[in-house]
Write an enzyme that holds these catalytic residues in place. Sequence first.
Site, PDB file in Angstrom:
ATOM      1  N   HIS A 172     -26.311 -43.087  -1.207  1.00  0.00           N
ATOM      2  CA  HIS A 172     -27.663 -42.826  -0.704  1.00  0.00           C
ATOM      3  C   HIS A 172     -28.495 -44.119  -0.655  1.00  0.00           C
ATOM      4  O   HIS A 172     -29.496 -44.281  -1.361  1.00  0.00           O
ATOM      5  CB  HIS A 172     -28.318 -41.799  -1.622  1.00  0.00           C
ATOM      6  CG  HIS A 172     -29.485 -41.076  -1.042  1.00  0.00           C
ATOM      7  ND1 HIS A 172     -30.603 -41.718  -0.573  1.00  0.00           N
ATOM      8  CD2 HIS A 172     -29.702 -39.757  -0.862  1.00  0.00           C
ATOM      9  CE1 HIS A 172     -31.459 -40.806  -0.143  1.00  0.00           C
ATOM     10  NE2 HIS A 172     -30.937 -39.614  -0.304  1.00  0.00           N
ATOM     11  N   GLU A 274     -27.111 -43.619   4.852  1.00  0.00           N
ATOM     12  CA  GLU A 274     -26.304 -43.103   3.754  1.00  0.00           C
ATOM     13  C   GLU A 274     -24.895 -42.731   4.211  1.00  0.00           C
ATOM     14  O   GLU A 274     -24.678 -41.641   4.723  1.00  0.00           O
ATOM     15  CB  GLU A 274     -26.993 -41.867   3.170  1.00  0.00           C
ATOM     16  CG  GLU A 274     -28.482 -42.039   2.936  1.00  0.00           C
ATOM     17  CD  GLU A 274     -29.230 -40.699   2.742  1.00  0.00           C
ATOM     18  OE1 GLU A 274     -28.595 -39.683   2.393  1.00  0.00           O
ATOM     19  OE2 GLU A 274     -30.449 -40.675   2.956  1.00  0.00           O
TER      20      GLU A 274
HETATM   21  C1  BG6 Z   1     -31.226 -37.138   1.847  1.00  0.00           C
HETATM   22  C2  BG6 Z   1     -31.295 -35.739   2.373  1.00  0.00           C
HETATM   23  O1  BG6 Z   1     -29.903 -37.552   1.755  1.00  0.00           O
HETATM   24  O2  BG6 Z   1     -31.820 -37.178   0.557  1.00  0.00           O
HETATM   25  C3  BG6 Z   1     -32.738 -35.272   2.394  1.00  0.00           C
HETATM   26  O3  BG6 Z   1     -30.709 -35.664   3.666  1.00  0.00           O
HETATM   27  C4  BG6 Z   1     -33.362 -35.411   1.028  1.00  0.00           C
HETATM   28  O4  BG6 Z   1     -32.793 -33.928   2.850  1.00  0.00           O
HETATM   29  C5  BG6 Z   1     -33.182 -36.842   0.549  1.00  0.00           C
HETATM   30  O5  BG6 Z   1     -34.723 -35.073   1.095  1.00  0.00           O
HETATM   31  C6  BG6 Z   1     -33.754 -37.109  -0.841  1.00  0.00           C
HETATM   32  O6  BG6 Z   1     -33.214 -36.251  -1.775  1.00  0.00           O
HETATM   33  P1  BG6 Z   1     -33.697 -36.306  -3.274  1.00  0.00           P
HETATM   34  O7  BG6 Z   1     -32.972 -35.199  -4.003  1.00  0.00           O
HETATM   35  O8  BG6 Z   1     -33.336 -37.654  -3.811  1.00  0.00           O
HETATM   36  O9  BG6 Z   1     -35.182 -36.094  -3.245  1.00  0.00           O
END
Ligand code: BG6
Length: 300
Positions: A172, A274
């Site tokens: 991510h 990501e």
């Molecule tokens: C992304 C998703 O990978 O991560 C989104 O596609 C999400 O939908 C984002 O909002 C952040 O996620 P988190 O759990 O770290 O707030």
Amino acid sequence: PTVNFSDDNSLVTATLPTGESITVLLYGATVISWKDSSSTEKLWLSSAAKLDGTKPVRGGIPLVFPVFGPPPADHAQTSSLPQHGFARTSRWEFLGKSTSESSGDQQTGDLSVKLDFGLSSAADGLDPKGKAAWPFKFNLIYSVTLNRRDLTTSLVVTNDDERAFDCQVLMHTYLKVKDITNVTISGLDSSSYVDKVDAASTKTQSGEIRIEGETDRVYTADGPLTVSEGGKTLFTVTRDNLSNVVVWNPWVEKAKDMGDFEPKDGYKEMLCVEPGSVGGWQTLEKGDAFEGAQTIALGA
Ligand code: BG6
């Protein structure tokens, strides 16, 4: 290269003789900093990110495993897991470093450093919520390699259970940009994607991507991606065995909704690209392994 631990052993930093550095938090094995030789930061990290192990890190490179997003209700194995799984909320073990001369750079003698981290179903650091919700025996090895010009993160998942399990993997990455309105992403022309901000409808990308509002898309595509700003290539992302790419920017309203997202207009200075394998499931039989990696190069 030098490798140092913070006094409380929560962070490991590796620095090349030429000045480039990375910092990895053992919580989540989250890369929270990547600097070039002039100490310019390449990853976005929220100024309100929790680095004390109470919450996944908002920024850097959190690791998503074994489920991406909210667990799908129709997939029993993962249905009790927290969003994005437990890899990012577990404390990983530092397994060691290795250094080598970068291939192709013998003349300049450029060095690279690789940091290895491990998390298994038997580890003390495993998030108890994950253990309860996903009762399989597994082993993860995550390697973070820094060269002068690029950063590679690579995850190997091994099934040590008697049963098969299904998993998803995603890196991510929060890239740092100066002004999102000048950013374009290329390499996804003609690829299909699921648009999570439009009722998960399936669409086809036409041309470059520009971020002009809340964006949350799961692309299926191979091949390199480039992230450019004002016509200059900032990053080139290549992938190994990760056939999806999520492109995410929360924009104004979603940034407001996230308590750990600061400054609130920080969405202008970040872009998540990501790489992952999240379109379906990787089914691993007993003894099977899955390996996926991303390399983020500076420039073209
Ligand atoms: C992304 C998703 O990978 O991560 C989104 O596609 C999400 O939908 C984002 O909002 C952040 O996620 P988190 O759990 O770290 O707030």
